[in-house]
Design an enzyme around this catalytic site. Structure first.
Site, PDB file in Angstrom:
ATOM      1  N   HIS A 172     -11.279 -45.701  -7.175  1.00  0.00           N
ATOM      2  CA  HIS A 172     -10.560 -46.712  -7.969  1.00  0.00           C
ATOM      3  C   HIS A 172      -9.274 -46.117  -8.550  1.00  0.00           C
ATOM      4  O   HIS A 172      -8.228 -46.771  -8.572  1.00  0.00           O
ATOM      5  CB  HIS A 172     -11.405 -47.162  -9.168  1.00  0.00           C
ATOM      6  CG  HIS A 172     -12.603 -47.988  -8.847  1.00  0.00           C
ATOM      7  ND1 HIS A 172     -13.857 -47.690  -9.316  1.00  0.00           N
ATOM      8  CD2 HIS A 172     -12.743 -49.129  -8.127  1.00  0.00           C
ATOM      9  CE1 HIS A 172     -14.711 -48.617  -8.915  1.00  0.00           C
ATOM     10  NE2 HIS A 172     -14.069 -49.495  -8.177  1.00  0.00           N
TER      11      HIS A 172
ATOM     12  N   LYS B  57     -23.381 -58.666  -9.719  1.00  0.00           N
ATOM     13  CA  LYS B  57     -23.679 -57.315 -10.197  1.00  0.00           C
ATOM     14  C   LYS B  57     -24.124 -57.344 -11.653  1.00  0.00           C
ATOM     15  O   LYS B  57     -23.562 -58.088 -12.457  1.00  0.00           O
ATOM     16  CB  LYS B  57     -22.425 -56.431 -10.075  1.00  0.00           C
ATOM     17  CG  LYS B  57     -21.979 -56.223  -8.643  1.00  0.00           C
ATOM     18  CD  LYS B  57     -20.763 -55.321  -8.562  1.00  0.00           C
ATOM     19  CE  LYS B  57     -20.288 -55.158  -7.127  1.00  0.00           C
ATOM     20  NZ  LYS B  57     -19.023 -54.412  -7.039  1.00  0.00           N
TER      21      LYS B  57
ATOM     22  N   ARG C 128     -12.308 -50.153   1.932  1.00  0.00           N
ATOM     23  CA  ARG C 128     -12.903 -48.907   2.395  1.00  0.00           C
ATOM     24  C   ARG C 128     -13.459 -49.038   3.806  1.00  0.00           C
ATOM     25  O   ARG C 128     -13.234 -48.186   4.644  1.00  0.00           O
ATOM     26  CB  ARG C 128     -14.063 -48.498   1.465  1.00  0.00           C
ATOM     27  CG  ARG C 128     -13.615 -48.076   0.102  1.00  0.00           C
ATOM     28  CD  ARG C 128     -14.753 -48.128  -0.884  1.00  0.00           C
ATOM     29  NE  ARG C 128     -15.125 -49.507  -1.132  1.00  0.00           N
ATOM     30  CZ  ARG C 128     -16.018 -49.890  -2.025  1.00  0.00           C
ATOM     31  NH1 ARG C 128     -16.660 -49.000  -2.734  1.00  0.00           N
ATOM     32  NH2 ARG C 128     -16.281 -51.169  -2.200  1.00  0.00           N
TER      33      ARG C 128
ATOM     34  N   SER D 229     -19.543 -47.257  -6.385  1.00  0.00           N
ATOM     35  CA  SER D 229     -20.103 -47.096  -7.739  1.00  0.00           C
ATOM     36  C   SER D 229     -21.633 -47.156  -7.718  1.00  0.00           C
ATOM     37  O   SER D 229     -22.303 -46.440  -8.455  1.00  0.00           O
ATOM     38  CB  SER D 229     -19.573 -48.179  -8.678  1.00  0.00           C
ATOM     39  OG  SER D 229     -18.185 -48.069  -8.850  1.00  0.00           O
TER      40      SER D 229
HETATM   41  P1  ADP Z   1     -15.739 -55.775  -7.382  1.00  0.00           P
HETATM   42  O1  ADP Z   1     -17.049 -55.973  -8.068  1.00  0.00           O
HETATM   43  O2  ADP Z   1     -14.704 -56.770  -7.760  1.00  0.00           O
HETATM   44  O3  ADP Z   1     -15.838 -55.535  -5.893  1.00  0.00           O
HETATM   45  P2  ADP Z   1     -15.330 -52.928  -7.709  1.00  0.00           P
HETATM   46  O4  ADP Z   1     -15.196 -52.238  -9.018  1.00  0.00           O
HETATM   47  O5  ADP Z   1     -16.539 -52.632  -6.899  1.00  0.00           O
HETATM   48  O6  ADP Z   1     -15.175 -54.445  -8.042  1.00  0.00           O
HETATM   49  O7  ADP Z   1     -14.053 -52.649  -6.810  1.00  0.00           O
HETATM   50  C1  ADP Z   1     -12.758 -53.012  -7.226  1.00  0.00           C
HETATM   51  C2  ADP Z   1     -11.788 -52.779  -6.087  1.00  0.00           C
HETATM   52  O8  ADP Z   1     -11.680 -51.384  -5.825  1.00  0.00           O
HETATM   53  C3  ADP Z   1     -12.187 -53.408  -4.769  1.00  0.00           C
HETATM   54  O9  ADP Z   1     -11.029 -53.854  -4.099  1.00  0.00           O
HETATM   55  C4  ADP Z   1     -12.829 -52.283  -4.015  1.00  0.00           C
HETATM   56  O10 ADP Z   1     -12.746 -52.476  -2.613  1.00  0.00           O
HETATM   57  C5  ADP Z   1     -11.952 -51.135  -4.461  1.00  0.00           C
HETATM   58  N1  ADP Z   1     -12.642 -49.863  -4.346  1.00  0.00           N
HETATM   59  C6  ADP Z   1     -13.840 -49.529  -4.826  1.00  0.00           C
HETATM   60  N2  ADP Z   1     -14.156 -48.250  -4.509  1.00  0.00           N
HETATM   61  C7  ADP Z   1     -13.106 -47.773  -3.798  1.00  0.00           C
HETATM   62  C8  ADP Z   1     -12.823 -46.529  -3.144  1.00  0.00           C
HETATM   63  N3  ADP Z   1     -13.704 -45.538  -3.141  1.00  0.00           N
HETATM   64  N4  ADP Z   1     -11.632 -46.392  -2.529  1.00  0.00           N
HETATM   65  C9  ADP Z   1     -10.766 -47.431  -2.500  1.00  0.00           C
HETATM   66  N5  ADP Z   1     -10.981 -48.637  -3.065  1.00  0.00           N
HETATM   67  C10 ADP Z   1     -12.130 -48.798  -3.708  1.00  0.00           C
END
Ligand code: ADP
Length: 166
Positions: A17, A41, A90, A128
């Site tokens: 992130h 979630k 990803r 996560s």
């Molecule tokens: P959501 O619940 O909205 O999917 P997340 O916190 O899981 O929220 O993810 C927020 C954004 O960050 C999404 O676009 C996700 O694809 C991106 N993201 C999450 N982990 C990574 C990572 N390791 N590398 C790049 N982007 C990521």
């Protein structure tokens, strides 16, 4: 002035992130990192805790602000006077989910555009949920999250093992 909203659950914020947030701040004039709740979630950390963690990791960037939102993302994005959403991709699984979201948001939101940034290869497997599972079993997550987030995970999940231990 191009402003983008980078929305996510950030439960907790990972190095992946952070990478997308920092790269996004270099692409747009202003970046709003918007911490929300995903109805699918059940977050481990409260909204306040997630906001605080995001602030610690990305708050040093002068063109980045950190906010929270409730309800429909497109309404929030419009309320900020912009029409750009930033998301990270990803995997192929991310692509399918994100494509549906982006097209729905465009249909519903009119002129909303979603801009995708590819995950850096060293973070492309970071997730996560997996990090919480590893931390919950006492594993070392220091490669995936910053030391402050690793500490918060240990405290929340009650692991007695220290980072770096096998
Ligand atoms: P959501 O619940 O909205 O999917 P997340 O916190 O899981 O929220 O993810 C927020 C954004 O960050 C999404 O676009 C996700 O694809 C991106 N993201 C999450 N982990 C990574 C990572 N390791 N590398 C790049 N982007 C990521």
């Amino acid at each position: 002035m191009k402003t983008a909203v980078y929305p996510g659950t950030f439960d907790p914020i990972t190095r992946g992130h952070i990478d997308i947030g920092r790269r996004g701040s270099g692409i747009f004039d202003e970046l709003i990192v918007a911490v929300g709740s995903n109805p699918h979630k059940q977050p481990l950390f409260s909204l306040q805790e997630r906001l605080e963690m995001v602030r610690k990791e990305l708050g040093d960037l002068p063109n980045v602000s950190i906010d929270s939102f409730k309800g429909l993302l497109v309404d929030y994005v419009k309320s900020k006077g912009t029409g750009i959403i930033l998301r990270g991709i990803r995997t192929v699984a991310d692509f399918e989910y994100e494509l549906q979201m982006a097209l729905t948001n465009r249909k519903y939101g009119g002129d909303i555009e979603t801009v995708f940034v590819m995950a850096s290869e060293e973070y492309s497997y970071l997730n996560s949920q997996l990090i919480k599972e590893i931390a919950g079993m006492g594993g070392d997550v220091s490669a995936f999250v910053t030391p402050g987030v690793a500490r918060a995970l240990r405290e929340r999940l009650g692991s007695s093992r220290q980072e770096g231990e096998a």
